[in-house]
Design a protein around this motif. Structure first.
Motif, PDB file in Angstrom:
ATOM      1  N   UNK A 208     -35.720  66.014 -28.789  1.00 42.43           N
ATOM      2  CA  UNK A 208     -36.413  67.192 -28.264  1.00 42.43           C
ATOM      3  C   UNK A 208     -37.170  66.737 -27.128  1.00 42.43           C
ATOM      4  N   UNK A 209     -37.888  65.703 -27.212  1.00 39.39           N
ATOM      5  CA  UNK A 209     -38.813  65.097 -26.090  1.00 39.39           C
ATOM      6  C   UNK A 209     -37.941  64.634 -25.180  1.00 39.39           C
ATOM      7  N   UNK A 210     -36.911  63.997 -25.288  1.00 40.78           N
ATOM      8  CA  UNK A 210     -36.019  63.555 -24.474  1.00 40.78           C
ATOM      9  C   UNK A 210     -35.260  64.781 -23.494  1.00 40.78           C
ATOM     10  N   UNK A 211     -35.203  65.803 -24.184  1.00 41.07           N
ATOM     11  CA  UNK A 211     -34.433  66.892 -23.529  1.00 41.07           C
ATOM     12  C   UNK A 211     -35.439  67.865 -22.565  1.00 41.07           C
ATOM     13  N   UNK A 212     -36.651  67.836 -23.008  1.00 43.22           N
ATOM     14  CA  UNK A 212     -37.516  68.325 -22.504  1.00 43.22           C
ATOM     15  C   UNK A 212     -38.054  67.531 -21.295  1.00 43.22           C
ATOM     16  N   UNK A 213     -37.973  66.151 -21.135  1.00 40.98           N
ATOM     17  CA  UNK A 213     -38.303  65.625 -20.215  1.00 40.98           C
ATOM     18  C   UNK A 213     -37.029  65.796 -19.011  1.00 40.98           C
ATOM     19  N   UNK A 214     -35.845  65.843 -19.533  1.00 42.18           N
ATOM     20  CA  UNK A 214     -34.771  65.855 -18.884  1.00 42.18           C
ATOM     21  C   UNK A 214     -34.612  67.094 -17.972  1.00 42.18           C
ATOM     22  N   UNK A 215     -35.192  68.115 -18.756  1.00 42.56           N
ATOM     23  CA  UNK A 215     -35.135  69.321 -17.960  1.00 42.56           C
ATOM     24  C   UNK A 215     -36.158  69.653 -16.981  1.00 42.56           C
ATOM     25  N   UNK A 216     -37.326  69.109 -17.341  1.00 39.28           N
ATOM     26  CA  UNK A 216     -38.497  69.394 -16.650  1.00 39.28           C
ATOM     27  C   UNK A 216     -38.768  68.312 -15.320  1.00 39.28           C
ATOM     28  N   UNK A 217     -38.089  67.197 -15.272  1.00 42.22           N
ATOM     29  CA  UNK A 217     -38.473  66.216 -14.255  1.00 42.22           C
ATOM     30  C   UNK A 217     -37.849  67.066 -12.949  1.00 42.22           C
ATOM     31  N   UNK A 218     -38.411  66.822 -11.902  1.00 42.11           N
ATOM     32  CA  UNK A 218     -38.148  67.101 -10.601  1.00 42.11           C
ATOM     33  C   UNK A 218     -37.116  66.655  -9.699  1.00 42.11           C
ATOM     34  N   UNK A 219     -36.733  65.304 -10.376  1.00 44.23           N
ATOM     35  CA  UNK A 219     -35.764  64.308  -9.592  1.00 44.23           C
ATOM     36  C   UNK A 219     -34.244  65.050 -10.252  1.00 44.23           C
ATOM     37  N   UNK A 220     -33.192  64.727  -9.268  1.00 43.17           N
ATOM     38  CA  UNK A 220     -31.948  64.981  -9.841  1.00 43.17           C
ATOM     39  C   UNK A 220     -31.461  64.035 -10.825  1.00 43.17           C
ATOM     40  N   UNK A 221     -31.031  64.345 -12.082  1.00 47.46           N
ATOM     41  CA  UNK A 221     -30.455  63.526 -13.056  1.00 47.46           C
ATOM     42  C   UNK A 221     -29.085  63.780 -13.418  1.00 47.46           C
ATOM     43  N   UNK A 222     -28.253  62.702 -13.496  1.00 50.64           N
ATOM     44  CA  UNK A 222     -26.881  62.934 -13.690  1.00 50.64           C
ATOM     45  C   UNK A 222     -26.533  61.665 -14.639  1.00 50.64           C
ATOM     46  N   UNK A 223     -25.731  62.037 -15.754  1.00 48.78           N
ATOM     47  CA  UNK A 223     -25.459  60.987 -16.723  1.00 48.78           C
ATOM     48  C   UNK A 223     -23.986  60.963 -16.648  1.00 48.78           C
ATOM     49  N   UNK A 224     -23.300  59.628 -16.730  1.00 49.59           N
ATOM     50  CA  UNK A 224     -21.867  59.575 -16.778  1.00 49.59           C
ATOM     51  C   UNK A 224     -21.383  58.743 -17.694  1.00 49.59           C
ATOM     52  N   UNK A 225     -20.291  58.882 -18.300  1.00 51.23           N
ATOM     53  CA  UNK A 225     -19.508  58.050 -19.378  1.00 51.23           C
ATOM     54  C   UNK A 225     -18.937  56.704 -18.543  1.00 51.23           C
ATOM     55  N   UNK A 226     -18.176  55.866 -19.366  1.00 47.20           N
ATOM     56  CA  UNK A 226     -17.535  54.740 -19.015  1.00 47.20           C
ATOM     57  C   UNK A 226     -16.493  55.060 -17.904  1.00 47.20           C
ATOM     58  N   UNK A 227     -15.743  56.382 -18.001  1.00 47.62           N
ATOM     59  CA  UNK A 227     -14.877  56.659 -16.935  1.00 47.62           C
ATOM     60  C   UNK A 227     -15.221  57.417 -16.022  1.00 47.62           C
ATOM     61  N   UNK A 228     -16.702  57.293 -15.853  1.00 49.78           N
ATOM     62  CA  UNK A 228     -17.238  57.862 -14.645  1.00 49.78           C
ATOM     63  C   UNK A 228     -17.286  59.540 -14.706  1.00 49.78           C
ATOM     64  N   UNK A 229     -17.003  60.063 -15.866  1.00 47.90           N
ATOM     65  CA  UNK A 229     -16.887  61.615 -15.798  1.00 47.90           C
ATOM     66  C   UNK A 229     -18.406  62.060 -16.268  1.00 47.90           C
ATOM     67  N   UNK A 230     -18.900  62.942 -15.605  1.00 50.48           N
ATOM     68  CA  UNK A 230     -20.174  63.592 -15.479  1.00 50.48           C
ATOM     69  C   UNK A 230     -20.373  63.953 -17.134  1.00 50.48           C
ATOM     70  N   UNK A 231     -21.296  63.774 -17.770  1.00 49.05           N
ATOM     71  CA  UNK A 231     -21.693  64.081 -19.071  1.00 49.05           C
ATOM     72  C   UNK A 231     -22.753  65.178 -19.227  1.00 49.05           C
ATOM     73  N   UNK A 232     -23.940  64.943 -18.398  1.00 50.05           N
ATOM     74  CA  UNK A 232     -24.818  66.162 -18.397  1.00 50.05           C
ATOM     75  C   UNK A 232     -25.418  65.985 -16.961  1.00 50.05           C
ATOM     76  N   UNK A 233     -26.014  67.062 -16.627  1.00 51.12           N
ATOM     77  CA  UNK A 233     -26.966  67.341 -15.251  1.00 51.12           C
ATOM     78  C   UNK A 233     -28.263  68.390 -15.689  1.00 51.12           C
TER      79      UNK A 233
END
Length: 608
Positions: free
Chosen positions: A145-170
Motif C-alpha cells: 500500500x505504501x509503495x502504491x501510494x508513493x507510485x501514484x503521488x510522485x510528480x515524476x513520470x514512472x514506467x515499469x517494464x518486464x524482461x520483454x520491454x512490455x509496459x507493466x504499469x504507469x
C-alpha cells in the motif's frame, strides 16, 4: 522446554474437577506456567472475554451446554486460538461438527499425559506459525500500500517494464505527460512500439542494456518534443530483481522521467465571459479554465450541478472550444423522451422494426457524427439504455433498431445530470461501469449563491437582453434592488435570476428597475444569504476590505464624503480602470459612472 513455553496461556474447560485438575498438573509440570481451569460454559466465556489464550482444551459435555456450543460461541466472539475437544463418547457426527467449527483436534477419553502434551505442542506450534503468517501478510500489505501510494503521488513520470520491454504499469503523471499523443500509453504496450519515430525512441535501447548488464543509468538527459513543446527530461533507469543481492538477470526495469525544462512564469489573464457564459467569481473562473483545457481533447465529459446552473451553456462552450466546433452539436433531453422511444431516438431504426416505424430513421447519434452529442439528464435513463450507451461509448459503434449492420461514428459525448450519480450507483439504479466511463472528466457547476460578485454582471446582461426583446429603454437597476438580488440565496440559480429580471423588465415603466418590480420574497430577504441590506453603503462596505477602508464599517450610515472616499480608493487601486473598480465595489458599471458624475470625481487625477 520451560523457556519455550514462557508466556503461553492455556484454558481448560471441564465440569469434572478431577480431570480438570489432572490436565492442569500435566501442563504445569511440562513448563506451561499460565494454565487456568474453569468448570462451566459461562465461566469459560468470562475468561475468554477478559484474557487472551493461546490454547483452549474443552470437554464435549458440560453441565448446561455442550462443548460444541461453546466452540460455536468462541467463533462468534472472534477467538482465533486452537481449541481441542475432549470426549468420553466418540461419535462421528460430533467429531464432524467439531472440525467444521474449527476445532484443532478431537481427543477420546481416557487421555494420557503424552497424548495431551503432544497435542498441545502441535496446536501451539501451528498457532505460532499462523500468527507469524498473519503478521507477515499484514506487513506485506502495508508495504505494498505504501509503495502504491508513493507510485501514484510522485510528480515524476514512472514506467515499469518486464524482461520483454512490455509496459507493466504507469502512474498518473505518465498519462498526463503523453496524453496529447494519438497513441495511448497503457500496460501491455511495447516500449519500442510506443516511442518509435520520436525523440524518446532511444529509451528502449537504454532499457535493454540495463536489463542485460544489471547496471542502472542515472540522470541521462534528453531533449524531446511533447505536446508541441520542446522539453528537457532527466532519465533514470534501474533494474528490478526479486532479490537485490542475487546474481541473476533483472526481471524488469523502472524508468523515471523528470521534466527539468525551465518554465517561464506566465501571467494569467482572466475574462468575465466565455462564449455565452459570464462570471467573474473564482468559482466560475475555474470552470472557464477547465473548459478551455478539456475543450480541445475528445474525452467524454460529465457535467454536474443543480438545476438552473447553466449546464447547457457549458456544453455550448465545450463544443466551441473543440476542433469539432464546425460540426453538429446534437442535444438530447433523456428525461423528456419516453423510455420505449429513447433507443430509437438515439440509435435510429429500420422501417418496420416496430409498430409505427413507417420509415428509416438515422437517429441522433448519427446526426452528431463528427461533432458533439449532448445527453442531458443522463441519470434518468433505464438500465437497458445504460448498457447500450456503455457499449457505444466503448466501441464507437452501434446497431440501429431492426438493423443487423454495424454503424461506426466519430462522436464526442458530453453528459449532464443534476442527480447524485454516485448515490444512484450505490442504490443499483445506475451502472458503475457507465458511471466511471462518463466520469473521465467532471465539471461541477457551482450554485449561484456561492458565485460571489457574479450577480451584477448577470443582471446587466439580462437587462440588456430583455429590454431589447421588449423594445424598452431600460438602462439599469437601482442600488437597493441590486442589493436585494445579491442578498437572496437563489435556490433556482441563474435560471431563477433570469426569470426574475424578465419579470422586472415587464413591470418596469421607466428606464430603471426598482425594488417595486421585484417579488416580495426577494425584497423581504426570505432565503437571504447575508440578511436584509438595502443601501449602496452596505454592499460597498462588504466589497472593500477592512484593511483598506478603516472608518466605513464603523459609520452607521454613509455620507457623500465617505462614499466619494471609497470610490476614489477603488479607482486608485485599479489605476483609474472603471470596470475593475466597479467589480471591486460589487456595483454595476453604470451605477459607478452615475456616482462619479454626482460626486464630481476628477478622473484625470488617476493613471489610466
Amino acid at each position: 522446554m520451560t523457556k519455550d513455553n514462557n508466556g503461553i496461556s492455556i484454558l481448560i474447560v471441564d465440569d469434572e474437577a478431577s480431570l480438570r485438575n489432572t490436565f492442569r498438573i500435566f501442563l504445569s509440570r511440562a513448563g506451561y506456567e499460565k494454565v487456568q481451569a474453569v468448570a462451566s460454559f459461562d465461566e469459560a466465556i468470562t475468561a475468554v472475554s477478559s484474557e487472551r489464550f493461546d490454547l483452549i482444551i474443552c470437554d464435549i459435555v458440560l453441565e448446561s451446554k455442550s462443548g460444541i456450543e461453546l466452540l460455536q460461541r468462541f467463533n462468534e466472539m472472534g477467538v482465533i486460538c486452537p481449541v481441542v475437544i475432549v470426549t468420553g463418547f466418540p461419535h462421528v457426527e460430533t467429531a464432524s461438527d467439531a472440525v467444521r467449527l474449527g476445532a484443532f483436534d478431537y481427543l477420546s477419553k481416557p487421555v494420557d499425559k503424552e497424548t495431551l502434551l503432544k497435542t498441545a505442542r502441535l496446536a501451539l506450534r501451528q498457532y505460532k506459525l499462523e500468527q507469524e503468517k498473519r503478521a507477515a501478510d499484514r506487513t506485506r500489505d502495508e508495504y505494498r500500500t505504501m509503495l502504491e501510494t508513493i507510485f501514484k503521488s510522485v510528480s515524476d513520470t514512472i514506467i515499469t517494464v518486464d524482461q520483454e520491454l512490455s509496459i507493466v504499469e504507469i502512474n498518473h503523471t505518465a498519462f498526463k505527460l503523453f496524453s496529447k499523443r494519438e497513441k495511448r500509453i497503457e500496460p501491455g504496450t511495447k516500449l519500442h512500439d510506443y516511442f518509435q519515430q520520436t525523440d524518446l525512441s532511444i529509451l528502449s535501447k537504454i532499457t535493454a542494456e540495463v536489463l542485460l548488464t544489471g547496471v542502472a543509468v542515472a540522470d541521462q538527459r534528453l531533449e524531446c518534443d511533447i505536446k508541441n513543446e520542446r522539453k528537457l527530461l532527466s532519465i533514470c533507469i534501474s533494474p528490478l530483481k526479486n532479490r537485490p543481492e542475487a546474481e541473476q538477470l533483472a526481471t524488469g526495469a523502472v524508468l523515471v522521467l523528470r521534466d527539468i525544462t525551465y518554465k517561464k512564469k506566465e501571467q494569467h489573464v482572466t475574462s468575465d465571459r466565455l462564449h455565452k457564459m459570464i462570471g467573474i467569481s473564482p468559482a466560475m473562473q475555474e470552470v472557464f479554465t477547465l473548459i478551455r483545457n478539456i475543450g480541445k481533447v475528445d474525452t467524454s465529459v460529465l457535467i454536474t450541478g443543480a438545476s438552473g446552473t447553466g449546464k447547457e451553456l457549458v456544453v455550448d462552450a465545450l463544443h466551441q472550444e473543440s476542433k469539432r466546433k464546425n460540426k453538429p452539436l446534437i442535444k438530447v433531453d433523456c428525461a423528456a423522451i419516453a423510455d420505449n422511444l429513447l433507443e430509437s431516438e438515439l440509435f435510429g431504426h429500420k422501417k418496420g422494426a416496430f409498430t409505427g416505424a413507417t420509415e428509416n430513421r438515422k437517429g441522433r447519434i448519427f446526426q452528431a457524427n463528427g461533432g458533439t452529442l449532448f445527453l442531458d439528464e443522463i441519470g434518468d435513463i433505464s438500465q437497458i439504455m445504460q448498457l447500450r450507451l456503455l457499449r457505444f461509448l466503448q466501441e464507437k459503434t452501434y446497431y440501429p433498431v431492426g438493423w443487423d449492420k454495424e454503424v461506426h461514428v466519430d462522436v464526442r459525448v458530453v453528459a449532464a445530470t443534476n442527480a447524485d450519480l454516485k448515490e444512484k450507483v450505490h442504490s443499483g439504479c445506475f451502472r458503475e461501469d457507465l458511471y466511471f466511463r462518463l466520469l473521465i472528466i467532471d465539471i461541477a457547476l457551482p450554485p449561484l449563491h456561492t458565485r460571489h460578485g457574479d450577480i451584477p454582471p448577470l443582471v446587466s446582461l439580462f437587462i440588456q437582453r430583455f429590454s431589447a426583446q421588449m423594445q424598452k429603454d431600460i438602462t439599469g437597476i437601482s442600488d437597493q434592488a441590486l442589493t436585494a438580488l445579491r442578498n437572496y440565496s437563489w435556490p433556482g440559480n441563474v435560471r431563477q435570476l433570469e426569470h426574475t429580471i424578465e419579470r422586472a423588465c415587464v413591470l418596469c415603466p421607466g428606464t430603471t428597475i426598482s425594488s417595486s418590480q421585484l417579488s416580495d420574497d426577494i425584497i423581504t430577504g426570505e432565503n437571504s444569504v447575508h440578511g436584509p441590506s438595502t443601501t449602496l453603503n452596505s454592499f460597498i462596505s462588504e466589497a472593500i476590505p477592512a484593511s483598506t477602508i478603516h472608518s466605513w464599517d464603523k459609520a452607521p450610515s454613509s455620507t457623500a464624503t465617505e462614499t466619494k472616499q471609497i470610490i476614489v480608493q477603488a479607482l486608485k487601486q485599479t489605476g483609474g480602470n472603471k470596470a475593475k473598480a466597479a467589480r471591486i465595489l460589487n456595483i454595476d458599471r453604470s451605477t459607478l459612472y452615475r456616482k462619479i458624475h454626482e460626486l464630481h470625481i476628477d478622473l484625470h487625477s488617476f493613471q489610466i
